[in-house]
Write an enzyme that holds these catalytic residues in place. Sequence first.
Site, mmCIF file in Angstrom:
data_model
loop_
_atom_site.group_PDB
_atom_site.id
_atom_site.type_symbol
_atom_site.label_atom_id
_atom_site.label_comp_id
_atom_site.label_asym_id
_atom_site.label_seq_id
_atom_site.Cartn_x
_atom_site.Cartn_y
_atom_site.Cartn_z
ATOM 1 N N GLY A 38 0.826 -1.205 0.000
ATOM 2 C CA GLY A 38 0.000 0.000 0.000
ATOM 3 C C GLY A 38 0.856 1.248 0.000
ATOM 4 O O GLY A 38 2.021 1.230 -0.424
ATOM 5 N N CYS A 39 0.313 2.324 0.499
ATOM 6 C CA CYS A 39 0.997 3.622 0.498
ATOM 7 C C CYS A 39 2.357 3.523 1.166
ATOM 8 O O CYS A 39 2.479 3.102 2.319
ATOM 9 C CB CYS A 39 0.140 4.653 1.223
ATOM 10 S SG CYS A 39 0.957 6.238 1.442
#
Length: 216
Positions: A38-39
Amino acid sequence: MTESCSIAGLTVPRSRFPDPERDLPAAGNEARVVLAGGCFWCVEAVFIAINGVTRVVSGYAGGRPETANYEAVCTGATGHAEAVEVHYNPSEVSFGALLKVFFSVAHDPTQLNRQGNDRGTQYRSAIFFETDEQKQVAEAYIRQLEAAGVYPDPVVTTLEPLHAFYPAEEYHQNFAARNPHQPYIMAVAAPKMEKLIDNYADRLKPEYTNDDPDLA
């Protein structure tokens, strides 16, 4: 310590996360692993807090150099994943121990091509291996987690050869620590850090175990 870990809204009993049965030897004083979950702002914040981790770089892996920039990667069409390059001292923290944190705190490995509201292949769960040994240890740990029934859904983490890692733009580096009150950081990174501190206080650098830790 708490008795459970909450990953992107998924609560899993902490006791169900086993230590890896297979690991890399504690050889040398410098190694690296590239992980995507993810981020990268939030994954970076988790790993920089771990004792034995010497440096974490946010960047891109899985695509070509000409599209290794934030604007292009955000389209989801470049093949890259937002990733972190974790440099660590194997005599202080093992590859397997980092994998355990990756799977139990840093992200939800059962979400395909997304993490929470962040959607696209650039947010996929991936381990970018440099050696056959890294690949084999990661494969073995995924099998171990699935055999233990840790998650209600299958692990979708991909194992991909690392052809290159491209550091992200400077403004992405150490983003959570420099922007602790940014709404996304407060909503996504801060809860991960709380879970990390609750469950792995014995593995953290001293500055992260106080009542108001920095994020990175």
